[in-house]
Design a protein around this motif. Structure first.
Motif, PDB file in Angstrom:
ATOM      1  N   VAL A 178       0.860  -1.174   0.000  1.00 40.87           N
ATOM      2  CA  VAL A 178       0.000   0.000   0.000  1.00 40.87           C
ATOM      3  C   VAL A 178       0.901   1.229   0.000  1.00 40.87           C
ATOM      4  O   VAL A 178       1.867   1.295   0.757  1.00 40.87           O
ATOM      5  N   PHE A 179       0.599   2.192  -0.837  1.00 38.15           N
ATOM      6  CA  PHE A 179       1.355   3.429  -0.928  1.00 38.15           C
ATOM      7  C   PHE A 179       0.332   4.542  -1.065  1.00 38.15           C
ATOM      8  O   PHE A 179      -0.148   4.828  -2.153  1.00 38.15           O
ATOM      9  N   LEU A 180      -0.072   5.143   0.065  1.00 34.94           N
ATOM     10  CA  LEU A 180      -1.192   6.077   0.086  1.00 34.94           C
ATOM     11  C   LEU A 180      -0.840   7.408   0.730  1.00 34.94           C
ATOM     12  O   LEU A 180       0.095   7.501   1.516  1.00 34.94           O
ATOM     13  N   THR A 181      -1.648   8.401   0.422  1.00 36.68           N
ATOM     14  CA  THR A 181      -1.615   9.689   1.095  1.00 36.68           C
ATOM     15  C   THR A 181      -3.022   9.966   1.599  1.00 36.68           C
ATOM     16  O   THR A 181      -3.998   9.680   0.911  1.00 36.68           O
ATOM     17  N   GLY A 182      -3.119  10.493   2.811  1.00 36.38           N
ATOM     18  CA  GLY A 182      -4.416  10.817   3.377  1.00 36.38           C
ATOM     19  C   GLY A 182      -4.394  12.165   4.057  1.00 36.38           C
ATOM     20  O   GLY A 182      -3.339  12.757   4.281  1.00 36.38           O
ATOM     21  N   VAL A 183      -5.567  12.645   4.402  1.00 35.14           N
ATOM     22  CA  VAL A 183      -5.734  13.939   5.057  1.00 35.14           C
ATOM     23  C   VAL A 183      -5.860  13.705   6.555  1.00 35.14           C
ATOM     24  O   VAL A 183      -6.568  12.803   6.997  1.00 35.14           O
ATOM     25  N   ILE A 184      -5.162  14.513   7.344  1.00 38.29           N
ATOM     26  CA  ILE A 184      -5.303  14.476   8.798  1.00 38.29           C
ATOM     27  C   ILE A 184      -6.471  15.383   9.154  1.00 38.29           C
ATOM     28  O   ILE A 184      -6.432  16.588   8.921  1.00 38.29           O
ATOM     29  N   ASP A 185      -7.524  14.790   9.690  1.00 39.01           N
ATOM     30  CA  ASP A 185      -8.753  15.515   9.988  1.00 39.01           C
ATOM     31  C   ASP A 185      -8.597  16.422  11.196  1.00 39.01           C
ATOM     32  O   ASP A 185      -9.061  17.554  11.202  1.00 39.01           O
ATOM     33  N   HIS A 186      -7.973  15.918  12.250  1.00 46.14           N
ATOM     34  CA  HIS A 186      -7.710  16.739  13.427  1.00 46.14           C
ATOM     35  C   HIS A 186      -6.493  16.189  14.150  1.00 46.14           C
ATOM     36  O   HIS A 186      -6.110  15.039  13.950  1.00 46.14           O
TER      37      HIS A 186
END
Length: 97
Positions: free
Chosen positions: A81-89
């Motif tokens: 898996v090679f992903l980017t995600g958003v940090i919500d808080h």
């Protein structure tokens, strides 16, 4: 959802097909690599998963590289898996690291 404290990490999937699943009490290693930029890795030996994660708290994003199921078992196909995600808080403790 992820938490890190006293050298132990835990996570729980909050959306998607793995919602509600997770793990806790996972030993991890971390290193500050820049201003509000951290490199973390851990090895979930029971699951045969190895994770490397970069948290960029300035941009509020997380990047991950994960080897899932590296042990050759038919019921658990090897994946990367090679992903980017958003940090919500973000909630920071007042530690010196």
């Amino acid at each position: 959802h992820m938490e890190f404290e006293n050298g132990k990490g835990k996570y729980e999937w909050i959306t998607g097909p793995r919602k509600g699943k997770g793990n806790s009490n996972i030993p991890y290693r971390s290193r500050k690599i820049g201003e509000d930029l951290y490199l973390i890795n851990w090895h979930e030996t029971g699951l045969k998963d190895y994770l490397t994660i970069v948290f960029d708290f300035k941009k509020m994003v997380v990047h991950s590289s994960i080897i899932i199921g590296y042990e050759n078992k038919p019921e658990r196909t090897l994946k990367t898996v090679f992903l980017t995600g958003v940090i919500d808080h973000l909630k920071k403790n007042n530690h010196n690291n």
